[in-house]
Design an enzyme around this catalytic site. Structure first.
Site, PDB file in Angstrom:
ATOM      1  N   HIS A 238       0.813  -1.216   0.000  1.00  0.00           N
ATOM      2  CA  HIS A 238       0.000   0.000   0.000  1.00  0.00           C
ATOM      3  C   HIS A 238       0.856   1.281   0.000  1.00  0.00           C
ATOM      4  O   HIS A 238       0.789   2.074  -0.918  1.00  0.00           O
ATOM      5  CB  HIS A 238      -0.920   0.014   1.217  1.00  0.00           C
ATOM      6  CG  HIS A 238      -1.821  -1.196   1.310  1.00  0.00           C
ATOM      7  ND1 HIS A 238      -2.817  -1.482   0.394  1.00  0.00           N
ATOM      8  CD2 HIS A 238      -1.875  -2.192   2.230  1.00  0.00           C
ATOM      9  CE1 HIS A 238      -3.426  -2.594   0.732  1.00  0.00           C
ATOM     10  NE2 HIS A 238      -2.887  -3.057   1.840  1.00  0.00           N
TER      11      HIS A 238
HETATM   12  O1  RIB Z   1      -4.631   0.393   4.679  1.00  0.00           O
HETATM   13  C1  RIB Z   1      -3.247   0.371   4.483  1.00  0.00           C
HETATM   14  C2  RIB Z   1      -2.558   1.309   5.422  1.00  0.00           C
HETATM   15  O2  RIB Z   1      -2.776   0.881   6.765  1.00  0.00           O
HETATM   16  C3  RIB Z   1      -1.034   1.341   5.245  1.00  0.00           C
HETATM   17  O3  RIB Z   1      -0.568   2.632   5.522  1.00  0.00           O
HETATM   18  C4  RIB Z   1      -0.530   0.369   6.276  1.00  0.00           C
HETATM   19  O4  RIB Z   1       0.771   0.727   6.767  1.00  0.00           O
HETATM   20  C5  RIB Z   1      -1.538   0.519   7.371  1.00  0.00           C
HETATM   21  O5  RIB Z   1      -1.108   1.589   8.183  1.00  0.00           O
END
Ligand code: RIB
Ligand code: CA
Length: 306
Positions: A238
């Site tokens: 992500h």
């Molecule tokens: O949904 C993904 C996010 O949530 C990313 O930033 C991961 O590190 C968690 O914090």
């Protein structure tokens, strides 16, 4: 084009990959790393930022501790995904320097005030508490922010912490609502695209073969990420999508969507609500060439510079 950036983060396995990518990429002049509670508590996210920089030999980059909790809610505990140390138990060195004395919000305002207008961008990889507090407590400084690139939300995708809510926005819905409606030069990178950038075991083998400290650490981080997976053969990256969007924006497709944030107490708290009266016009990355973006990530991490 090289930009001065602050990375606001809750490392976090994928945050760590994103930070190592930024350190390996000439497009980023990292002015500092501000930390926020999110994946794990503020002391650990702050220590982890220092450990990641130590691995890259960049103890010169400031680490500044920020919000220990959301504006008005309790956060979540994601030790099941990121491990009890927040980095999947992967061996990182100790920080080379202690974090800065001041709070991240005061530090951010001071840096914005002394730099040219719009010359400092914020890459937001965690809950938006620090940025919301900057807007509330230092509005004149916040008006000097350049671009804000946020990993967060889900538009036409299910959530990952609630049925429709994504972790970063759901951890602090009030902060997300303040940031999205502040009229910043902002682009949102939601699960709709980040779930299409998926690392496999073959990618970790390639990274290990590259042999750079960053590549080996990222391979170990992704392997650790697999431990928490649901047995699938790939894991979504992500947070690196924020840096990858800055490096190669044409690999993403965008829409301007009218969005609000659910600030209720139900299971959808933090979810994005499209087309509600009073919603803000937000630039959202809604499509991506996932394979090309992943190739770019692997290529950058394999560079010998880090
Ligand atoms: O949904 C993904 C996010 O949530 C990313 O930033 C991961 O590190 C968690 O914090
Ligand atoms: Ca994160």
């Amino acid at each position: 084009m090289r930009r001065s950036v602050v990375i606001d983060t809750d490392p976090g396995i994928d945050d760590a990959v994103a930070i190592l990518l930024a350190l390996a990429s000439p497009e980023f002049d990292i002015a500092g790393i501000t930390t926020v509670a999110g994946n794990i508590g503020i002391a650990t996210t702050t220590r982890n930022a220092g450990r990641i920089l130590a691995l890259a030999g960049r103890g010169d980059i400031a680490v500044v501790s920020g919000a220990p909790a959301p504006l008005s809610r309790k956060g979540f505990d994601t030790a099941d995904i990121h491990g009890n140390d927040g980095l999947g138990g992967v061996g990182f060195p100790e920080p080379l320097a202690p974090p800065a004395e001041e709070n991240a919000v005061v530090w951010l305002a001071a840096h914005l005030d002394r730099r040219p207008q719009k010359s400092l961008d914020i890459l937001a990889l965690g809950p938006l508490t620090n940025i919301a507090r900057l807007l509330l407590e230092h509005p004149a400084s916040a008006a000097r922010i350049g671009r804000v690139v946020v990993m967060g939300g889900a538009v036409r995708e299910p959530g990952n912490i609630g049925p429709r809510s994504e972790f970063n926005l759901a951890a602090d819905p009030e902060a997300a609502a303040i940031v999205l409606r502040a009229g910043l030069d902002l682009v949102l990178i939601p699960l709709d695209v980040t779930r299409k950038v998926r690392a496999t075991r073959a990618d970790t083998t390639m990274l290990k073969a590259a042999g750079t400290p960053a590549a080996i650490a990222c391979a170990d981080l992704v392997d650790a990420y697999f431990q928490s997976g649901d047995g699938r053969e790939s894991r979504p990256l992500h947070d690196p999508c924020v840096m990858l969007h800055c490096i190669a924006p044409t690999l993403f497709g965008h829409e301007t969507l009218k969005l609000s944030v659910d600030t209720g107490d139900g299971p959808d708290a933090g979810a994005l609500i499209p087309d509600e009266p009073g919603g803000a016009e937000v630039d959202v990355a809604t499509s991506i060439d996932g394979a090309a973006v992943l190739r770019l990530l692997i290529e950058r991490l394999a560079r010998r510079s880090v």
